[in-house]
Every structure is written in structure tokens, then in C-alpha cells.
Design a protein around this motif. Sequence first.
Motif, PDB file in Angstrom:
ATOM      1  N   GLU A   1      -6.721  -9.265  -8.374  1.00 36.32           N
ATOM      2  CA  GLU A   1      -6.629  -7.659  -7.841  1.00 36.32           C
ATOM      3  C   GLU A   1      -6.843  -8.468  -6.434  1.00 36.32           C
ATOM      4  N   ARG A   2      -6.213  -8.089  -5.465  1.00 35.04           N
ATOM      5  CA  ARG A   2      -6.219  -8.197  -4.051  1.00 35.04           C
ATOM      6  C   ARG A   2      -7.623  -6.557  -3.441  1.00 35.04           C
ATOM      7  N   PRO A   3      -8.331  -7.068  -2.577  1.00 33.19           N
ATOM      8  CA  PRO A   3      -9.402  -6.046  -1.616  1.00 33.19           C
ATOM      9  C   PRO A   3      -8.465  -5.298  -1.269  1.00 33.19           C
ATOM     10  N   MET A   4      -9.298  -3.340  -1.445  1.00 32.98           N
ATOM     11  CA  MET A   4      -8.768  -2.410  -1.633  1.00 32.98           C
ATOM     12  C   MET A   4      -8.524  -2.036   0.008  1.00 32.98           C
ATOM     13  N   SER A   5      -7.763  -2.430   0.965  1.00 33.17           N
ATOM     14  CA  SER A   5      -8.438  -2.124   2.260  1.00 33.17           C
ATOM     15  C   SER A   5      -7.193  -1.251   2.905  1.00 33.17           C
ATOM     16  N   ASP A   6      -6.963  -0.446   3.406  1.00 36.22           N
ATOM     17  CA  ASP A   6      -5.842   0.140   4.432  1.00 36.22           C
ATOM     18  C   ASP A   6      -5.108  -1.170   5.070  1.00 36.22           C
ATOM     19  N   ARG A   7      -5.362  -2.412   4.967  1.00 38.19           N
ATOM     20  CA  ARG A   7      -4.452  -3.603   5.489  1.00 38.19           C
ATOM     21  C   ARG A   7      -3.448  -3.874   3.904  1.00 38.19           C
ATOM     22  N   ALA A   8      -3.973  -3.735   2.715  1.00 33.12           N
ATOM     23  CA  ALA A   8      -3.051  -3.778   1.994  1.00 33.12           C
ATOM     24  C   ALA A   8      -1.853  -2.900   1.956  1.00 33.12           C
ATOM     25  N   THR A   9      -0.918  -3.567   1.734  1.00 40.00           N
ATOM     26  CA  THR A   9       0.177  -2.705   1.833  1.00 40.00           C
ATOM     27  C   THR A   9       1.718  -3.131   0.766  1.00 40.00           C
ATOM     28  N   ASP A  10       1.108  -4.156  -0.068  1.00 38.94           N
ATOM     29  CA  ASP A  10       2.026  -4.941  -0.746  1.00 38.94           C
ATOM     30  C   ASP A  10       0.931  -5.091  -2.243  1.00 38.94           C
ATOM     31  N   PHE A  11       1.372  -3.660  -3.624  1.00 41.36           N
ATOM     32  CA  PHE A  11       0.964  -3.824  -4.783  1.00 41.36           C
ATOM     33  C   PHE A  11       1.809  -4.152  -5.753  1.00 41.36           C
ATOM     34  N   ASP A  12       1.232  -4.389  -6.555  1.00 40.70           N
ATOM     35  CA  ASP A  12       2.085  -4.940  -8.238  1.00 40.70           C
ATOM     36  C   ASP A  12       2.662  -3.448  -8.783  1.00 40.70           C
ATOM     37  N   VAL A  13       1.840  -2.245  -8.980  1.00 42.12           N
ATOM     38  CA  VAL A  13       2.146  -0.986  -9.336  1.00 42.12           C
ATOM     39  C   VAL A  13       1.412   0.469  -8.126  1.00 42.12           C
ATOM     40  N   LEU A  14       2.263   1.124  -7.914  1.00 39.66           N
ATOM     41  CA  LEU A  14       2.004   2.166  -6.628  1.00 39.66           C
ATOM     42  C   LEU A  14       1.612   3.118  -7.933  1.00 39.66           C
ATOM     43  N   ILE A  15       0.943   4.505  -7.940  1.00 38.81           N
ATOM     44  CA  ILE A  15       0.951   5.180  -8.845  1.00 38.81           C
ATOM     45  C   ILE A  15       0.938   6.699  -8.160  1.00 38.81           C
ATOM     46  N   VAL A  16       1.943   6.984  -8.079  1.00 41.16           N
ATOM     47  CA  VAL A  16       1.952   8.367  -6.879  1.00 41.16           C
ATOM     48  C   VAL A  16       1.358   9.435  -7.671  1.00 41.16           C
ATOM     49  N   GLY A  17       0.347  10.237  -7.070  1.00 43.31           N
ATOM     50  CA  GLY A  17      -0.805  11.365  -7.456  1.00 43.31           C
ATOM     51  C   GLY A  17      -1.850  10.643  -8.016  1.00 43.31           C
ATOM     52  N   ALA A  18      -2.714  11.832  -8.185  1.00 42.64           N
ATOM     53  CA  ALA A  18      -4.066  11.308  -8.883  1.00 42.64           C
ATOM     54  C   ALA A  18      -4.264  12.406  -9.206  1.00 42.64           C
ATOM     55  N   GLY A  19      -3.428  12.975 -10.542  1.00 41.75           N
ATOM     56  CA  GLY A  19      -4.039  13.807 -11.148  1.00 41.75           C
ATOM     57  C   GLY A  19      -4.389  13.415 -12.735  1.00 41.75           C
ATOM     58  N   ILE A  20      -3.802  14.063 -13.568  1.00 39.37           N
ATOM     59  CA  ILE A  20      -4.374  13.937 -15.187  1.00 39.37           C
ATOM     60  C   ILE A  20      -3.061  12.651 -15.025  1.00 39.37           C
ATOM     61  N   SER A  21      -1.771  12.017 -15.163  1.00 36.03           N
ATOM     62  CA  SER A  21      -1.401  11.457 -15.130  1.00 36.03           C
ATOM     63  C   SER A  21      -1.411  10.210 -14.594  1.00 36.03           C
ATOM     64  N   GLY A  22      -1.822  10.298 -12.902  1.00 36.56           N
ATOM     65  CA  GLY A  22      -2.268   9.038 -12.284  1.00 36.56           C
ATOM     66  C   GLY A  22      -3.185   8.438 -12.692  1.00 36.56           C
ATOM     67  N   ILE A  23      -4.377   9.323 -12.806  1.00 34.40           N
ATOM     68  CA  ILE A  23      -5.657   8.755 -12.661  1.00 34.40           C
ATOM     69  C   ILE A  23      -5.860   7.608 -14.547  1.00 34.40           C
ATOM     70  N   GLY A  24      -5.239   8.888 -15.387  1.00 35.48           N
ATOM     71  CA  GLY A  24      -4.883   8.265 -16.918  1.00 35.48           C
ATOM     72  C   GLY A  24      -4.308   6.723 -16.347  1.00 35.48           C
ATOM     73  N   MET A  25      -3.101   6.424 -15.639  1.00 41.17           N
ATOM     74  CA  MET A  25      -2.666   5.036 -15.780  1.00 41.17           C
ATOM     75  C   MET A  25      -3.079   4.683 -15.243  1.00 41.17           C
ATOM     76  N   ALA A  26      -4.350   4.948 -14.082  1.00 43.89           N
ATOM     77  CA  ALA A  26      -5.295   3.678 -13.517  1.00 43.89           C
ATOM     78  C   ALA A  26      -5.602   3.073 -14.539  1.00 43.89           C
ATOM     79  N   ALA A  27      -6.605   4.599 -15.304  1.00 39.23           N
ATOM     80  CA  ALA A  27      -7.724   4.324 -16.732  1.00 39.23           C
ATOM     81  C   ALA A  27      -6.784   2.736 -17.264  1.00 39.23           C
ATOM     82  N   HIS A  28      -5.382   2.667 -18.122  1.00 36.89           N
ATOM     83  CA  HIS A  28      -5.152   2.349 -18.815  1.00 36.89           C
ATOM     84  C   HIS A  28      -5.290   0.692 -18.544  1.00 36.89           C
TER      85      HIS A  28
END
Length: 505
Positions: A3-30
Motif C-alpha cells: 500500500e502506498r502512503p496516503m498523502s495529497d501527493r498520491a494520485t494513483d490508486f488500485d481502487v477509487l471508492i466514491v462516497g464514504a457512506g454505508i457502501s463506501g465504508i463497507g467496501m473499504a472494510a472488505h
Amino acid sequence: MGERPMSDRATDFDVLIVGAGISGIGMAAHMTEKSPSRSYAILERRDNLGGTWDLFRYPGIRSDSDMHTLGFDFEPWKHEKSIADAPAILDYLDTIADERDIRRHIRFGHKVIAADWRGADARWHVTVEAENGERKHLTANWLYLGSGYYDYDEPYDPGFDFGEFEGQVIHPQFWPEDLDYAGKQVVVIGSGATAVTIVPSMAKKAAKVTMLQRTPTWMFSRPAKDAVANFLRKVLPEKLAYRITRWKNIKMQDFSFKMARNKPQKVKDGLHKRIRKSMGQDYDLTPFTPPYNPWDQRLCLVPDDDLFAAIKGGKADVVTGHIKAFEKGGVRLKDDSFLPADIVVTATGLKLALVGKIKVSIEGEPVDFAQRFYYKGCMFSNVPNLAVVFGYLNASWTLRADINSDYVCRVLNEMEAKGVDIAMPVLPEDHGLEEDDIFDFSSGYIQRGKHIMPKNAVGYPWRLNQEYVLDRKQMREEPVDDGILALRRKGSNSRSSDETLEAAE
């Protein structure tokens, strides 16, 4: 890949999750549990996590699903009440985000404007707007849309002309923080879940709250506390108790939904019997007798009989009628009756929005989702590396969020194992699929939004199913590589840069 360090410089990810509600937090946890090698970020347009549960601030806001199914499969619901208010739900999501170190992956105040898929690098090129109006560019191999199902900027507007009305008009989606309604006359227009929540809650302080409905809604009363769940928690380990309660509630939901479809009269009689138990045997049930069958629209939950208690106590009222005009001091109905009002609450429903109103394109060509078929209620025909959550209409939202997150993690792991970059459900042009009505529901917001919804086939997997138990089994047990989901390396279905070089030599 670590995992790359999370910072404002990081612009490239394997997965971008849109929304930090039930669906987004759930995906991050999974992902944390099942695809830990993948980097991810959550983009959230608001300043807090929680989605719907942070956005809506109206009095009494609560779940209309029990928390043993609105909760996640991996995190037991520990509160005594199974019908929970928004602060308890936010507390639950906060705990998950903190215990799993998810919060540092969230970028608040980041609204996704557009996402363009480029096959050459197998990435989504995502345009994001920060709160200061600055545009940013991020890329990701996979896009997971947990952006909910309705428009956050504008609710449904039925086009009321408030004419001479001089009081306050409020929509539940934009509730003012400092609204003083003590001793006031309130008219709540609507009879869905929002109205049914607001009326008993406001009735505690207001002089009188009148729920004005064009059409009645089927009401289902049940205790806010689940006695079985609370008993099991005392005698069994927490996770086991939660699993049993969750399964019990899933089965009961499924049973009652099918019963409503197969024996509607029996269900009507049962619902009416419950209301009479609360209101008395001679109570006129007309305001609670819709012209349609139960579960043709969502049943409205009345926890602990709160709405009926408010009516019985003279603090609330239900009136069925059509509005003629808004006048000074209240609302005039077509039968010429007059409802006095200092405050009018327009609980007239939401406006459906697809994929969070993001402009999605493939190689610069806009994607019209209304022309795409759902694949396993999670992805779309011929759209690569993109998944979405649209919850169940006849059960809780989170049930779908869980199985979709789990499935996408399986796809990500398979892609990693095979060394591929692209996963796309392939549907040939001459597919010959028979289309099905995507929603067999007569609710206003569903009917109004049908024209933007993706297509639904009669047969699985090209559909958004409404049967959780079956979906869960199929999503878990069927192989990812099912002959429909094409797994490819970038450039393999187009001229890759290597091939171009060879040709040049």
C-alpha cells in the motif's frame, strides 16, 4: 503491490471508492480484510463520513430497516435498539472506520465530476473538484461507486405554488439547524418513510402536526428493540448472536415480502389488525388503507407505535386529500377543508440519481447507463473495472453493499492471480436478452427515475435481482471467471505499445 502512503501527493490508486457512506465504508472494510495488497482512496464530497446519515438532520431521523440487516456482515450491531437513530448509525460507521484504519484513506471535500476509462493504461482518469473549486486529477485501475441512489443537490420538486403562504417551507433534505417549532402548527406533506418519522418526532414539541397524504401508505408497527436479539446477546458470543439474529431477520423479511405478493389480503388484514390493536377496534382505518397491495411500494415502519401514539394523544393527525392552494395561514384542500400551518414540510420524496451524477465515459465516449444491462446487480455490460451499489427495495441497503464488496474483492484477487488489468462483463450486440421491469414497484421516486435506470434482463446474471438469499449464494459460489466476465491484460484487445513498436521495426 504494497500500500502506498496516503498523502495529497498520491494520485494513483488500485481502487477509487466514491462516497464514504454505508457502501463506501463497507467496501473499504472488505478490502482491508480480503484484498489488503491493493491501494485505495475514498473520495467524499461532504466533510464527514456517513452519507445519508450525515446529510439528513430532520427530527427523529432513524433507519427504516432493522440494524441487524442494515449493519454489515463483519461488524455486529451492539446497541439495544434494532431500529436505530442517525447518531447511533454514525457511531457504528465511525467505529468501523477507526478500528480498521479507514479514516486516513478518506479525502473529504472531494466531489467526483467525471471519470474516463482509457484502455491503453487500463485506468480510470478521474476529475475531482475540491471544496475551494480547484480541479484535481486522480487515476485508478478500478472505480467503486458507493454514491447512493438519489440527488444530493436537489430533492424531487412537485411544483407547489406557495402563493400567499407566509410561514416557513422546509424540505427534509435541507433541514435548518435552528428550526424552532415549539407550539407551532405543522403540516407535513407526504406519507413515506420520511414523513412517518418526522410526524411523531415533531409532535412532541409542536402544537399539532398534520400528515397530509394524497394516497395512504401501508404501515407496519414493530418494537424498536428486538427481544430475541437482546436475549441472544446475553447468552451467546456477540458475533454468533449477531449472525443468528441477522439470518432470522433476513428470512423473516423474505417470507413477509413473498407472502405480500402471494397472499396480499392476508397481509393487509394482519397490518390492519396491528393498527387496531394500537388505536382501538372502532378506529377508522381509511387513512391507512392504500389502493395498492402491501410491498407494491415499501412498507413504512412505525417503531413502538410512535405515530399511532401521537395520533391517539391528539398531537398528530392524518388527512387524505389533494391540495387546492396554499393560503395565508395554511393549506386549502380541494374539498375546501383548511389545514392551519405555521410550517409546511414537503416530505414529497427524493429524486433518483445514477452513479452520483458523475460523467462516466470510455475513451472519451459518454456512457449512457440506461442502455447498459446490469451484471450481477454490481457491474454493467461492456463497462470495464466499474462496480456500483444500488441496494434492495424489499430489504436493507447494506445486504447488497456487502455482497457486492465481497464479489469485487474476489474479482480483484483473481485479476492479481492471473496478472490481468481489466475485468469486463461482455455482452454481444446480438444478445437477444428478454428485458424485465427493473423495479416492480409503484413508488413515485422509482417511477420518476425509471428512464435513467440501467436495463434488466429476465435471467441472471444480466439483472439487478431483488432476492438477497439467492444473490448471496450466486455471488459467492459462482466462479469469477464465468465465461462472461472477460479478464484481460491491457492492450490485449487493442494494439498494445509493444505491438506498435514491433510493427515499426
